[in-house]
Design a protein around this motif. Structure first.
Motif, PDB file in Angstrom:
ATOM      1  N   ALA A 245      -3.603  -0.172  -1.603  1.00 37.77           N
ATOM      2  CA  ALA A 245      -3.506  -0.068  -0.339  1.00 37.77           C
ATOM      3  C   ALA A 245      -2.124   0.142   0.341  1.00 37.77           C
ATOM      4  O   ALA A 245      -1.955   0.510   1.434  1.00 37.77           O
ATOM      5  CB  ALA A 245      -4.072  -1.686   0.272  1.00 37.77           C
ATOM      6  N   ALA A 246      -1.068  -0.346  -0.264  1.00 40.28           N
ATOM      7  CA  ALA A 246       0.353  -0.233   0.268  1.00 40.28           C
ATOM      8  C   ALA A 246       0.531   1.385   0.196  1.00 40.28           C
ATOM      9  O   ALA A 246       1.199   1.916   1.007  1.00 40.28           O
ATOM     10  CB  ALA A 246       1.177  -1.009  -0.776  1.00 40.28           C
TER      11      ALA A 246
ATOM     12  N   SER B 134      -0.961   2.815   3.009  1.00 42.00           N
ATOM     13  CA  SER B 134      -0.331   2.648   4.371  1.00 42.00           C
ATOM     14  C   SER B 134       0.948   3.259   4.331  1.00 42.00           C
ATOM     15  O   SER B 134       1.435   3.533   5.754  1.00 42.00           O
ATOM     16  CB  SER B 134      -0.110   1.191   4.417  1.00 42.00           C
ATOM     17  OG  SER B 134      -1.402   0.367   4.382  1.00 42.00           O
ATOM     18  N   ASP B 135       1.617   3.473   3.136  1.00 45.30           N
ATOM     19  CA  ASP B 135       2.931   4.059   3.334  1.00 45.30           C
ATOM     20  C   ASP B 135       3.132   5.552   3.160  1.00 45.30           C
ATOM     21  O   ASP B 135       4.209   6.188   2.807  1.00 45.30           O
ATOM     22  CB  ASP B 135       3.750   3.342   2.197  1.00 45.30           C
ATOM     23  CG  ASP B 135       5.250   3.507   2.549  1.00 45.30           C
ATOM     24  OD1 ASP B 135       5.841   3.576   3.486  1.00 45.30           O
ATOM     25  OD2 ASP B 135       6.162   3.414   1.307  1.00 45.30           O
TER      26      ASP B 135
ATOM     27  N   TYR C 160       0.393  11.203  -1.760  1.00 45.26           N
ATOM     28  CA  TYR C 160       0.177   9.840  -2.168  1.00 45.26           C
ATOM     29  C   TYR C 160       0.911   9.509  -3.703  1.00 45.26           C
ATOM     30  O   TYR C 160       1.361   8.059  -3.840  1.00 45.26           O
ATOM     31  CB  TYR C 160      -1.311   9.512  -2.617  1.00 45.26           C
ATOM     32  CG  TYR C 160      -2.446   9.994  -1.541  1.00 45.26           C
ATOM     33  CD1 TYR C 160      -2.351   8.998  -0.476  1.00 45.26           C
ATOM     34  CD2 TYR C 160      -2.975  10.848  -1.508  1.00 45.26           C
ATOM     35  CE1 TYR C 160      -3.153   9.140   0.668  1.00 45.26           C
ATOM     36  CE2 TYR C 160      -3.805  10.957   0.053  1.00 45.26           C
ATOM     37  CZ  TYR C 160      -4.001  10.344   0.869  1.00 45.26           C
ATOM     38  OH  TYR C 160      -4.757  10.511   1.770  1.00 45.26           O
TER      39      TYR C 160
ATOM     40  N   ASN D 163       6.549   2.655  -4.071  1.00 47.18           N
ATOM     41  CA  ASN D 163       5.674   1.238  -3.879  1.00 47.18           C
ATOM     42  C   ASN D 163       5.572   0.545  -5.111  1.00 47.18           C
ATOM     43  O   ASN D 163       5.407  -0.711  -5.238  1.00 47.18           O
ATOM     44  CB  ASN D 163       4.583   1.134  -3.315  1.00 47.18           C
ATOM     45  CG  ASN D 163       4.634   1.409  -1.807  1.00 47.18           C
ATOM     46  OD1 ASN D 163       4.921   0.374  -0.960  1.00 47.18           O
ATOM     47  ND2 ASN D 163       4.721   2.590  -1.072  1.00 47.18           N
TER      48      ASN D 163
ATOM     49  N   ASP E  83      -1.698  -5.755   2.062  1.00 48.53           N
ATOM     50  CA  ASP E  83      -2.396  -4.606   2.518  1.00 48.53           C
ATOM     51  C   ASP E  83      -3.750  -4.381   1.948  1.00 48.53           C
ATOM     52  O   ASP E  83      -4.060  -4.495   0.899  1.00 48.53           O
ATOM     53  CB  ASP E  83      -1.352  -3.223   2.316  1.00 48.53           C
ATOM     54  CG  ASP E  83      -0.388  -3.197   3.044  1.00 48.53           C
ATOM     55  OD1 ASP E  83      -0.320  -3.408   4.355  1.00 48.53           O
ATOM     56  OD2 ASP E  83       0.759  -3.043   2.516  1.00 48.53           O
TER      57      ASP E  83
ATOM     58  N   GLN F 244      -7.178  -1.541   2.072  1.00 43.32           N
ATOM     59  CA  GLN F 244      -7.659  -0.067   2.176  1.00 43.32           C
ATOM     60  C   GLN F 244      -9.250  -0.011   2.072  1.00 43.32           C
ATOM     61  O   GLN F 244      -9.826  -0.531   1.060  1.00 43.32           O
ATOM     62  CB  GLN F 244      -6.733   0.707   1.315  1.00 43.32           C
ATOM     63  CG  GLN F 244      -7.073   0.732   0.004  1.00 43.32           C
ATOM     64  CD  GLN F 244      -8.034   1.548  -0.637  1.00 43.32           C
ATOM     65  OE1 GLN F 244      -8.592   2.246   0.112  1.00 43.32           O
ATOM     66  NE2 GLN F 244      -8.211   1.355  -1.932  1.00 43.32           N
TER      67      GLN F 244
ATOM     68  N   ASP G 139      -8.468   4.553   3.770  1.00 47.70           N
ATOM     69  CA  ASP G 139      -7.916   4.052   5.159  1.00 47.70           C
ATOM     70  C   ASP G 139      -7.311   2.714   5.149  1.00 47.70           C
ATOM     71  O   ASP G 139      -7.926   1.710   4.889  1.00 47.70           O
ATOM     72  CB  ASP G 139      -9.200   3.847   6.030  1.00 47.70           C
ATOM     73  CG  ASP G 139      -9.504   5.279   6.687  1.00 47.70           C
ATOM     74  OD1 ASP G 139      -8.735   6.350   6.520  1.00 47.70           O
ATOM     75  OD2 ASP G 139     -10.601   5.383   7.311  1.00 47.70           O
ATOM     76  N   PRO G 140      -6.118   2.660   5.722  1.00 52.16           N
ATOM     77  CA  PRO G 140      -5.415   1.159   5.692  1.00 52.16           C
ATOM     78  C   PRO G 140      -6.104   0.325   6.878  1.00 52.16           C
ATOM     79  O   PRO G 140      -6.704   0.942   7.914  1.00 52.16           O
ATOM     80  CB  PRO G 140      -4.027   1.776   6.159  1.00 52.16           C
ATOM     81  CG  PRO G 140      -3.979   3.124   5.868  1.00 52.16           C
ATOM     82  CD  PRO G 140      -5.225   3.712   6.050  1.00 52.16           C
TER      83      PRO G 140
ATOM     84  N   GLY H  57      -4.911  -2.961   7.656  1.00 52.33           N
ATOM     85  CA  GLY H  57      -3.937  -4.172   7.808  1.00 52.33           C
ATOM     86  C   GLY H  57      -3.908  -5.019   6.838  1.00 52.33           C
ATOM     87  O   GLY H  57      -4.142  -4.648   5.205  1.00 52.33           O
ATOM     88  N   LYS H  58      -3.348  -6.087   6.854  1.00 49.32           N
ATOM     89  CA  LYS H  58      -3.135  -7.169   5.614  1.00 49.32           C
ATOM     90  C   LYS H  58      -4.323  -8.441   5.817  1.00 49.32           C
ATOM     91  O   LYS H  58      -4.860  -8.529   6.981  1.00 49.32           O
ATOM     92  CB  LYS H  58      -1.839  -7.618   5.987  1.00 49.32           C
ATOM     93  CG  LYS H  58      -0.618  -6.840   5.682  1.00 49.32           C
ATOM     94  CD  LYS H  58       0.640  -7.449   5.894  1.00 49.32           C
ATOM     95  CE  LYS H  58       1.896  -6.428   5.665  1.00 49.32           C
ATOM     96  NZ  LYS H  58       1.902  -6.043   3.966  1.00 49.32           N
TER      97      LYS H  58
END
Length: 337
Positions: A171-172, A175-176, A190, A197, A295, A297, A301-302, A304-305
């Motif tokens: 998920a990080a 998000s990144d 990606y 990460n 994080d 996903q 799609d991200p 949040g945490k």
């Protein structure tokens, strides 16, 4: 790893037959399209053309917005009583539309216009030929597939995913990932985010499978998969089927500086071996609890945490069109000849 008999895929319906019946019933399709996804193809024109050729009524065309990526549009299509809803966009558009159509009995199809296009890659839907994807939407094979409901941090409402969802490292990455780089190099963006990460500490994680006794791990990532393939053809959930009533759960726990090499090696070995850096479980439900928020996903799609995820497979929940022809038995239980 527990195994179950397939939950019963529907009998494939050649779209030539479905198309022949369409005119008599006055069938209608809805196209839900993300207007910001750049494409040289005229997706709307293709939907109108095939609707006319196959005797369907004038299609309903609805665009997504920044505030509503597909939920409201799908409900509008359902309220209009259409027979087929075509989601044209990225994985986010597909997931939002599927979330509304799941359990409704209304047929869904997709025209992949995004970067990842994860579900399309698993179903052999052309990711670089929107015209072919539109034709498959009307004239392909009908299947009934599973969806997975995911509740995050004990929320009242569940999300739905079709391919995979996870918490932690995967998920990080989502998000990144740099949007400007996605525009330039596509899914390789990606890879860039993944490399950046790689450093990080494992999180204390408690997992329960099918309501069983919880067990603990120190993990970088936990992922639930409904089907197995990602970009580049890599199959990270070996043997996962989208219609078997089961979800595959993967845990990632690299050890030391060279730990990621063991993870990659086991991935390419399709999960074989006893290395605990990568473990697989099959289940109908799973609960994942972390000591600290990481994080999350859903289908790329991200979200949040969070510190808690509850998974539940809903078998045979979504009617879906995919191209005619052979399907890898690692994707569907009953591949076509």
């Amino acid at each position: 790893m527990p195994t179950d008999a397939p939950s019963g895929a529907t009998t494939p319906v050649p779209a030539s037959d479905a198309g022949a019946q369409a005119g008599a019933g006055g069938r209608r399709a809805a196209l839900i399209i993300n207007p910001i996804k750049a494409t040289t193809a005229d997706v709307e024109g293709a939907v109108r053309r095939i609707s006319t050729e196959d005797g369907w009524d004038e299609p309903l065309i609805i665009e997504t917005t920044q505030d509503d990526p597909g939920h409201g549009q799908a409900r509008e299509a359902l309220d209009a009583g259409v027979d087929l809803v075509i989601a044209a966009g990225g994985d986010g558009t597909v997931r939002c539309v599927a979330e509304e159509l799941s359990g409704s009995g209304t047929m869904m199809a997709l025209v992949p216009l995004g970067t990842g296009n994860l579900l399309a890659r698993n179903l052999d839907i052309a990711v670089d030929d929107p015209d072919a994807a539109v034709e498959a939407a009307f004239r392909g094979t009908e299947r009934t597939i599973d969806v997975v409901h995911l509740i995050v941090d004990h929320a009242q409402d569940a999300h739905v995913f079709l391919v995979m969802a996870g918490i932690g490292y995967d998920a990080a990455i989502m998000s990144d990932t740099r949007e400007d780089l996605k525009d330039k190099v596509g899914w390789l963006a990606y890879v860039d985010a993944g490399i950046r990460n790689l450093p990080g500490k494992p999180a204390r994680t408690t997992i329960s499978i099918d309501g069983g006794q919880p067990f603990e791990r120190r993990l970088r990532s936990v992922m639930g998969g409904n089907c197995g393939k990602i970009m580049g053809g890599l199959e990270i959930f070996p043997g996962a089927r989208i219609d078997d009533g089961l979800m595959d759960l993967m845990t990632i726990a690299p050890k030391g500086k060279l730990g990621w090499l063991a993870v990659v090696g086991k991935l390419f070995a399709r999960g074989k071996g006893k290395d605990p850096s990568l473990e697989y479980f099959q289940c109908r439900t799973a609960e994942v609890t972390l000591r600290e928020p990481l994080d999350v996903q859903l289908d790329g799609d991200p979200l949040g945490k969070a510190t808690h995820m509850s998974f539940e497979v809903r078998p045979d929940s979504l009617r879906l069109r995919m191209p005619l022809g052979f399907k890898d038995p690692a994707v569907v239980s009953d591949p076509l000849p």
